[in-house]
Design an enzyme around this catalytic site. Structure first.
Site, PDB file in Angstrom:
ATOM      1  N   ASP A  51      -2.475  -5.986   5.261  1.00  0.00           N
ATOM      2  CA  ASP A  51      -2.526  -5.174   6.479  1.00  0.00           C
ATOM      3  C   ASP A  51      -3.837  -4.393   6.551  1.00  0.00           C
ATOM      4  O   ASP A  51      -4.429  -4.065   5.512  1.00  0.00           O
ATOM      5  CB  ASP A  51      -1.362  -4.181   6.507  1.00  0.00           C
ATOM      6  CG  ASP A  51      -0.023  -4.850   6.774  1.00  0.00           C
ATOM      7  OD1 ASP A  51      -0.031  -6.002   7.240  1.00  0.00           O
ATOM      8  OD2 ASP A  51       1.015  -4.219   6.508  1.00  0.00           O
ATOM      9  N   TYR A  79       1.157  -3.773  -6.498  1.00  0.00           N
ATOM     10  CA  TYR A  79       0.576  -2.782  -5.584  1.00  0.00           C
ATOM     11  C   TYR A  79       0.669  -1.375  -6.174  1.00  0.00           C
ATOM     12  O   TYR A  79       1.564  -1.077  -6.980  1.00  0.00           O
ATOM     13  CB  TYR A  79       1.342  -2.769  -4.253  1.00  0.00           C
ATOM     14  CG  TYR A  79       1.326  -4.049  -3.491  1.00  0.00           C
ATOM     15  CD1 TYR A  79       0.349  -4.296  -2.520  1.00  0.00           C
ATOM     16  CD2 TYR A  79       2.296  -5.030  -3.715  1.00  0.00           C
ATOM     17  CE1 TYR A  79       0.347  -5.489  -1.795  1.00  0.00           C
ATOM     18  CE2 TYR A  79       2.287  -6.219  -3.001  1.00  0.00           C
ATOM     19  CZ  TYR A  79       1.316  -6.442  -2.054  1.00  0.00           C
ATOM     20  OH  TYR A  79       1.307  -7.626  -1.339  1.00  0.00           O
ATOM     21  N   ASP A  93       5.197   2.881   8.275  1.00  0.00           N
ATOM     22  CA  ASP A  93       3.915   3.302   7.705  1.00  0.00           C
ATOM     23  C   ASP A  93       3.282   4.363   8.599  1.00  0.00           C
ATOM     24  O   ASP A  93       3.882   4.817   9.577  1.00  0.00           O
ATOM     25  CB  ASP A  93       2.975   2.116   7.473  1.00  0.00           C
ATOM     26  CG  ASP A  93       2.629   1.368   8.754  1.00  0.00           C
ATOM     27  OD1 ASP A  93       2.740   1.960   9.854  1.00  0.00           O
ATOM     28  OD2 ASP A  93       2.246   0.184   8.677  1.00  0.00           O
ATOM     29  N   ARG A 193       6.356  -1.736   2.701  1.00  0.00           N
ATOM     30  CA  ARG A 193       6.770  -0.756   3.720  1.00  0.00           C
ATOM     31  C   ARG A 193       8.285  -0.600   3.736  1.00  0.00           C
ATOM     32  O   ARG A 193       8.820   0.504   3.817  1.00  0.00           O
ATOM     33  CB  ARG A 193       6.288  -1.203   5.108  1.00  0.00           C
ATOM     34  CG  ARG A 193       4.876  -0.830   5.424  1.00  0.00           C
ATOM     35  CD  ARG A 193       4.517  -1.279   6.816  1.00  0.00           C
ATOM     36  NE  ARG A 193       4.517  -2.729   6.940  1.00  0.00           N
ATOM     37  CZ  ARG A 193       4.947  -3.393   8.010  1.00  0.00           C
ATOM     38  NH1 ARG A 193       5.456  -2.745   9.031  1.00  0.00           N
ATOM     39  NH2 ARG A 193       4.874  -4.713   8.053  1.00  0.00           N
TER      40      ARG A 193
END
Length: 334
Positions: A51, A79, A93, A193
């Site tokens: 993203d 991540y 988000d 997310r």
């Protein structure tokens, strides 16, 4: 006053893989197009998207490497995620509108218990703000129109979910409120997310993602990456040297070496007979195409073996092999 004519970029064949540390704010395709322009490459692709609000490891494939880029869509990933507690948004988000704000009253023990609950195999419902398609239309298109459609849950695995150290307090002080930082190692198709939203719901205060950095995809980590800024500062020769050989994408494939006669036939798509055990993923090599080339082997493509036959899967062309050798000759082993 007439504008100066734009200089047309002379494209060229470029083969290899660039491990980019994608900057904040660019889509994966925007980052790819910038690097493609810097390399003057004819053909390029990536191995899965990040993203615009995410940074980190983004393998970019050029030339012959694009033939193997799909293999890394299934790679496990890791991540570093920053969650703001107490606030939920329409997108999960920081890009979304605030839906609800609640007080945050959680302890270290509460957080540890919830993280343990979300570790392991589980099902996850994909977010509406995603590129997954329903009836030929991306989910985010429905979301932008104010529609919510049914999404079947998907099987995912969270291999590791840990708090990253925070100074002094369990909840870091942050300009955007109370946050926690997590390291998440996950299987393909996991939406961080959604994981952030689910963790917030389990804590009873809600949460959304305000920062995301991919630190690993498959075998590739941040330590092998180059930033866009560093790439822009390089000259053309240095940019080519920043590329990894195509077979960096095939680290999970067992190598097979063919003699010259078999290699030539294999490159035409013919099966070869031998004593190979059955195997699904093989990286096939042969001798260099011309005498005097200072390498021991060149990549021919991928194959699988069954009943003593080596069966081609994806092949490089003789021209691609010659171009890759001229561009970035591999080093001889010591």
């Amino acid at each position: 006053m007439t504008a100066a004519p734009r200089t047309r970029v002379q494209r060229r064949p470029v083969h290899g893989v660039l491990l980019l540390d994608k900057p904040l704010g660019l889509s994966s395709n925007q980052a790819l197009q910038k690097v493609k322009w810097l390399l003057r490459a004819e053909k390029a692709g990536h191995t899965g998207t990040l993203d615009p609000l995410a940074t980190g490891v983004l393998p970019l494939c050029f030339g012959a490497a694009t033939k193997f880029s799909q293999m890394h869509l299934d790679a496990d990933k890791a991540y570093e995620a920053t969650l703001r507690l107490g606030v939920t948004t329409t997108t999960g988000d920081a890009e979304g509108e605030v839906l609800q704000e609640r007080p945050v009253a959680v302890s270290d023990a509460d957080i540890a218990a919830v993280l343990e609950r979300f570790t392991g195999p589980q099902q996850q419902v994909p977010p509406m703000h995603s590129a997954l398609k329903k009836d030929g239309k991306a989910l985010y298109e429905y979301a932008r129109a104010g529609e919510t459609v049914e999404r079947p849950p998907r099987n995912i695995t969270v291999f590791r979910l840990e708090r990253l150290p925070a100074p002094e307090s369990v909840l870091q002080a942050h300009p955007q409120g109370k946050v926690i930082k997590l390291h998440a190692a996950v299987s393909k198709g996991t939406y961080i997310r959604t994981l952030a939203e689910d963790i917030g719901a389990a804590l009873g205060c809600g949460a959304h993602l305000i920062g995301l950095r991919r630190v690993q995809t498959g075998a590739f980590g941040l330590q092998g990456c180059v930033t866009l800024e560093a790439l822009e500062a390089m000259n053309e020769a240095e940019r080519l040297q920043a590329l990894h050989p195509v077979d960096i994408l095939l680290t999970g494939h067992a190598p097979v070496m063919l003699v010259a006669d078999d290699a030539a036939r294999f490159l035409t798509g013919l099966r070869r007979r031998g004593t190979w055990p059955d195997a699904d993923h093989l990286a096939v090599y042969g001798p260099p195409p011309a005498p005097g080339v200072a390498v021991e082997r060149v990549l021919l493509g991928t194959a699988h073996a069954h009943a003593g036959q080596l069966i081609p899967t994806r092949l490089l062309s003789p021209l691609e092999i010659t171009q890759a050798l001229a561009q970035h000759p591999p080093d001889l082993p010591a």
